[in-house]
Design an enzyme around this catalytic site. Structure first.
Site, short mmCIF file in Angstrom:
data_model
loop_
_atom_site.label_atom_id
_atom_site.label_comp_id
_atom_site.label_asym_id
_atom_site.label_seq_id
_atom_site.Cartn_x
_atom_site.Cartn_y
_atom_site.Cartn_z
N CYS A 1 2.44 -6.89 1.81
CA CYS A 1 1.57 -6.08 2.66
C CYS A 1 0.63 -7.07 3.34
O CYS A 1 -0.12 -7.79 2.67
CB CYS A 1 0.78 -5.11 1.78
SG CYS A 1 -0.48 -4.17 2.68
N ASN A 2 0.70 -7.13 4.66
CA ASN A 2 -0.14 -8.09 5.38
C ASN A 2 -1.62 -7.83 5.13
O ASN A 2 -2.42 -8.76 5.00
CB ASN A 2 0.13 -8.01 6.88
CG ASN A 2 1.48 -8.58 7.26
OD1 ASN A 2 1.57 -9.73 7.65
ND2 ASN A 2 2.53 -7.79 7.13
N THR A 3 -1.98 -6.55 5.09
CA THR A 3 -3.39 -6.20 4.94
C THR A 3 -3.91 -6.70 3.58
O THR A 3 -4.97 -7.34 3.51
CB THR A 3 -3.58 -4.68 5.09
OG1 THR A 3 -2.92 -4.25 6.28
CG2 THR A 3 -5.04 -4.31 5.15
N SER B 1 0.83 -1.20 0.00
CA SER B 1 0.00 0.00 0.00
C SER B 1 0.87 1.26 0.00
O SER B 1 0.42 2.33 -0.39
CB SER B 1 -0.90 0.01 1.24
OG SER B 1 -0.09 -0.06 2.40
N CYS C 1 2.65 -6.45 10.10
CA CYS C 1 2.46 -5.29 9.24
C CYS C 1 3.87 -4.89 8.80
O CYS C 1 4.79 -4.85 9.64
CB CYS C 1 1.80 -4.14 10.00
SG CYS C 1 1.84 -2.58 9.09
N THR C 2 4.04 -4.63 7.51
CA THR C 2 5.40 -4.46 6.99
C THR C 2 6.10 -3.20 7.51
O THR C 2 7.31 -3.06 7.32
CB THR C 2 5.39 -4.49 5.46
OG1 THR C 2 4.36 -3.60 5.00
CG2 THR C 2 5.12 -5.88 4.95
N GLY D 1 -5.11 -0.17 5.99
CA GLY D 1 -5.51 -0.81 7.25
C GLY D 1 -6.89 -0.43 7.77
O GLY D 1 -7.51 -1.20 8.50
N1 DGL Z 1 1.80 -2.41 4.73
C1 DGL Z 1 0.56 -2.67 5.39
C2 DGL Z 1 0.61 -4.04 6.08
O1 DGL Z 1 1.61 -4.77 6.03
C3 DGL Z 1 0.14 -1.64 6.42
C4 DGL Z 1 -0.07 -0.23 5.96
C5 DGL Z 1 -1.50 0.16 5.61
O2 DGL Z 1 -2.36 0.23 6.48
O3 DGL Z 1 -1.67 0.43 4.42
O4 DGL Z 1 -0.37 -4.44 6.69
#
Ligand code: DGL
Length: 291
Positions: free
Chosen positions: A69-71, A7, A201-202, A39
């Site tokens: 990106c985990n999300t 993101s 979360c990265t 998020g």
């Molecule tokens: N990079 C997103 C993750 O790993 C978190 C940032 C966002 O909320 O966009 O979840």
């Protein structure tokens, strides 16, 4: 080229580890800064933005994309793999950052210098710190149930933490947030035993030392960038058709849907080399809506 999607800037912590592990592999990074943070967005919005980002990377010539990106991975990956790829890009692949973490926790010992007793003592509790959307998706819970059913999982949403890190706030602002979220997670566990933790979360690896300072001493923090790099390396060994090893230094291109000058300036906090972000070329941008 292998695509890496996030993101915003957080996925650069993953790209750094990938590039270190696979120095001859070219990568194209895409940060959807115009629509970050993900998020706090709805499931449908995250799915659609992720689908468009992956289509853009395919349009730039990638055949394999890592959702760094985990999300995005938690909310969109399974649906992309099951409903979208087979119809639109049957020969392309998309991988995420959740499964490598659970596999590591389920099968591996605590640390590199593990002794026999470490191997024998499987972790029993796992804490996951993540965005609100990742926690709400239940994806970590689902993967744990599938791959490590005896592991008890405790999740803690950390609203605003990624945004605060991305905005470059100093540690005086970030540390009390981390302390509060660690305290809230520990309060969920009756006997206080917390064996392993995923910074899901990265952005969070950038403040791992703050998590370390507030977590119990013997809680292991599993490194998502390292584990994702291990997992991609193993995947490329099994799927040599997906790799394109060339001369050193391999090319890394970075694109943003936002302001390239601003993205370039902020990137230095997440990536050890200079990385210049560019606006998307028109043909790739068109893929976002037509794929
Ligand atoms: N990079 C997103 C993750 O790993 C978190 C940032 C966002 O909320 O966009 O979840």
């Amino acid at each position: 080229m292998i695509g890496v999607f996030d993101s915003g800037h957080g996925g650069l912590t993953i790209l750094e580890a990938l590039q270190h592990r696979l120095p001859r592999q070219g990568f194209i990074y895409l940060g959807d800064h115009a629509n970050a943070p993900y998020g706090q967005r709805s499931t449908e919005e995250i799915y659609e933005l992720t689908r468009q980002g992956v289509a853009t990377l395919f349009g730039l010539g990638c055949t394999l994309v890592i959702l760094a990106c985990n999300t995005a991975a938690a909310v969109a990956l399974r649906r992309l793999q099951q409903e979208w790829l087979p119809h639109h890009f049957p020969h392309h692949r998309c991988l995420g950052v959740l499964v490598p973490m659970i596999e590591e926790i389920a099968h591996n010992p605590w640390h590199a210098s593990a002794t026999e007793s470490d191997w024998a003592r499987a972790p029993e509790t796992l804490g996951v710190f993540a965005t609100r959307a990742t926690v709400a998706s239940g994806a970590y819970v689902h993967e744990v149930a599938k791959r490590a059913p005896r592991l008890k999982i405790f999740q803690q949403a950390c609203p605003d933490l990624a945004g605060t890190i991305e905005a470059g706030a100093d540690e005086g602002v970030i540390e009390p947030m981390v302390a509060r979220y660690v305290g809230e997670l520990l309060a969920q566990i009756e006997d206080g035993r917390l064996d392993s933790v995923v910074l899901g979360c990265t952005h969070y690896p950038l403040v791992e030392h703050l998590f370390r300072a507030h977590l119990p001493e013997n809680t292991r923090i599993v490194s998502q960038p390292q584990r994702t790099a291990d997992s991609l390396t193993a995947y490329l060994f099994r799927h040599p058709e997906m790799k394109r090893f060339g001369a050193l230094p391999a090319e890394i291109r970075a694109y943003t849907t936002g302001d390239p000058a601003l993205a370039t300036q902020l990137a230095s906090r997440f990536f050890s080399r200079h990385l210049a972000f560019h606006a998307l070329p028109h043909h790739a941008d068109r893929m976002r809506t037509h794929a």
